[in-house]
Scaffold this motif. Structure first.
Motif, PDB file in Angstrom:
ATOM      1  N   UNK A   1      38.282  34.986  41.046  1.00 58.94           N
ATOM      2  CA  UNK A   1      37.578  34.888  39.776  1.00 58.94           C
ATOM      3  C   UNK A   1      36.099  35.204  39.907  1.00 58.94           C
ATOM      4  N   UNK A   2      35.435  34.653  40.942  1.00 57.09           N
ATOM      5  CA  UNK A   2      33.997  34.873  41.078  1.00 57.09           C
ATOM      6  C   UNK A   2      33.664  36.347  41.262  1.00 57.09           C
ATOM      7  N   UNK A   3      34.547  37.105  41.916  1.00 59.89           N
ATOM      8  CA  UNK A   3      34.301  38.545  42.060  1.00 59.89           C
ATOM      9  C   UNK A   3      34.295  39.234  40.703  1.00 59.89           C
ATOM     10  N   UNK A   4      35.098  38.736  39.765  1.00 59.71           N
ATOM     11  CA  UNK A   4      35.146  39.347  38.439  1.00 59.71           C
ATOM     12  C   UNK A   4      33.903  39.015  37.603  1.00 59.71           C
ATOM     13  N   UNK A   5      33.120  38.020  38.027  1.00 57.56           N
ATOM     14  CA  UNK A   5      31.830  37.788  37.382  1.00 57.56           C
ATOM     15  C   UNK A   5      30.874  38.942  37.666  1.00 57.56           C
ATOM     16  N   UNK A   6      31.118  39.672  38.751  1.00 56.73           N
ATOM     17  CA  UNK A   6      30.357  40.889  39.057  1.00 56.73           C
ATOM     18  C   UNK A   6      31.089  42.135  38.590  1.00 56.73           C
ATOM     19  N   UNK A   7      32.404  42.173  38.784  1.00 58.25           N
ATOM     20  CA  UNK A   7      33.184  43.355  38.397  1.00 58.25           C
ATOM     21  C   UNK A   7      33.139  43.589  36.889  1.00 58.25           C
ATOM     22  N   UNK A   8      33.168  42.510  36.092  1.00 61.08           N
ATOM     23  CA  UNK A   8      33.128  42.668  34.640  1.00 61.08           C
ATOM     24  C   UNK A   8      31.875  43.396  34.180  1.00 61.08           C
ATOM     25  N   UNK A   9      30.673  42.889  34.525  1.00 60.88           N
ATOM     26  CA  UNK A   9      29.457  43.612  34.131  1.00 60.88           C
ATOM     27  C   UNK A   9      29.374  45.019  34.726  1.00 60.88           C
TER      28      UNK A   9
END
Length: 269
Positions: A213-221
Motif C-alpha cells: 500500500x505505501x508504495x502506491x502512495x508514490x505510484x498513484x501521484x
C-alpha cells in the motif's frame, strides 16, 4: 490476546498480502512487539489498541520481522478489516494514530470495501545508481526517490516488470528503504499500471512484498501525473498479486481494497 491473519487487497484467501493483526487492550513494549513480528514471519504485523483522543480511536504500529516501519498500507487495511469484522470498531470511519504518519482514516463502504486516507509520497527524479540495470535485470527508463525513501524505477513495459528476477543482495546495498519497479499496463487491462516491490533489509524470504500500500502512495501521484488522471487502479504483479484502487486528493492519496480473514485465534504470551 486476539490475533488474526488477514489477506489484504483481495476478496479471497491465499491471494494479496497477508498481515498479522494483534488486537491489544493496553500499551505494549516495542521489543515485545518486535519479537511477535519475528515469530509471525509475515512482511508486517500490526498492533492496534483503543485510545481516548479527540482525533483518533486506535493507536496503530507496524513491525516487519526485522524492524518497525513508518507506514504500511496493507497492514492498515488488514487491521481495519479485523476491527470491523470482530465488532471491535463501530460501523463508522476508524481513525488510527500513528507514530510518524499522522492520523490515518479508514472507511468501510456499503459493499464491504475499505478506503484508506494516506499521505501522498511524491517522487523526486534522480539519476540511476551505478549498476542498477544489472541489479534489476532490466533497463531503467526513469528513476526517482520517494519521500518514504524508496527508489522508484520505471521500466519499458508490463512484461519487464513481471519478468524481473533481481539480485536482491545487490539491491540491499543501496541506501533506500526499498525498490519499486513499475511500468504502464498493457492496453486493455483493468488496471493502469503494474509494479513490484523489493526490500531486502525488511522482508523475509525472497525479499519481495506481495502488495504494498505505501508504495502506491508514490505510484498513484507518479502515474496520475504521467497519465493525467486522478483515479487509477494499480496491479502489483507478485506471485500472489493484488489490485489497489488509488484516488488523488491534493497531498493525500485514497487507497481502496478488500480483505479476507484466513485465521482468527489467541496469542498466548
Amino acid at each position: 490476546m486476539r490475533m488474526l491473519v488477514v489477506d489484504a487487497f483481495t476478496d479471497r484467501p491465499f491471494v494479496g498480502n497477508p498481515a498479522a493483526v494483534c488486537l491489544l487492550d493496553e500499551p505494549a513494549e516495542p521489543g515485545w512487539m518486535q519479537r511477535v513480528a519475528a515469530e509471525m514471519k509475515h512482511s508486517e504485523t500490526a498492533f492496534a489498541r483503543p485510545i481516548e483522543a479527540p482525533d483518533a480511536d486506535f493507536e496503530l504500529r507496524w513491525f516487519t520481522p526485522a524492524a518497525e516501519v513508518d507506514l504500511c498500507g496493507h497492514a492498515t487495511l488488514a487491521t481495519a478489516h479485523a476491527l470491523f469484522e470482530t465488532g471491535t470498531a463501530a460501523a463508522r470511519p476508524i481513525r488510527f494514530r500513528t507514530l510518524h504518519s499522522g492520523v490515518l482514516t479508514v472507511t468501510r463502504g456499503h459493499d464491504g470495501g475499505l478506503r484508506m486516507d494516506f499521505p501522498a509520497c511524491p517522487t523526486t527524479e534522480t539519476g540511476p545508481p551505478d549498476g542498477l540495470a544489472g541489479m534489476l535485470g532490466a533497463r531503467p527508463l526513469r528513476v526517482g526517490r520517494t519521500s518514504l525513501g524508496d527508489l522508484l524505477v520505471e521500466v519499458a513495459d508490463e512484461a519487464a516488470v513481471r519478468g524481473l528476477a533481481p539480485d536482491t543482495g545487490a539491491l540491499a546495498r543501496l541506501d533506500v528503504r526499498g525498490v519499486i519497479v513499475t511500468a504502464a499496463a498493457d492496453e486493455g487491462r483493468e488496471y493502469a499500471f503494474v509494479s513490484r516491490f523489493f526490500a531486502a533489509d525488511l522482508l523475509p524470504g525472497d525479499h519481495e512484498d506481495p502488495v504494498t500500500g505505501s508504495a502506491h502512495c508514490a505510484l498513484g501521484p507518479y502515474w496520475g501525473e504521467r497519465l493525467g488522471r486522478t483515479e487509477l487502479v494499480g496491479y502489483q504483479a507478485s506471485a500472489r498479486g493484488g489490485l489497489v484502487g488509488v484516488t488523488l486528493r491534493d497531498d493525500r492519496v485514497e487507497l481502496a481494497g478488500r480483505a479476507f480473514t484466513v485465521l482468527d485465534g489467541e496469542l498466548r504470551t
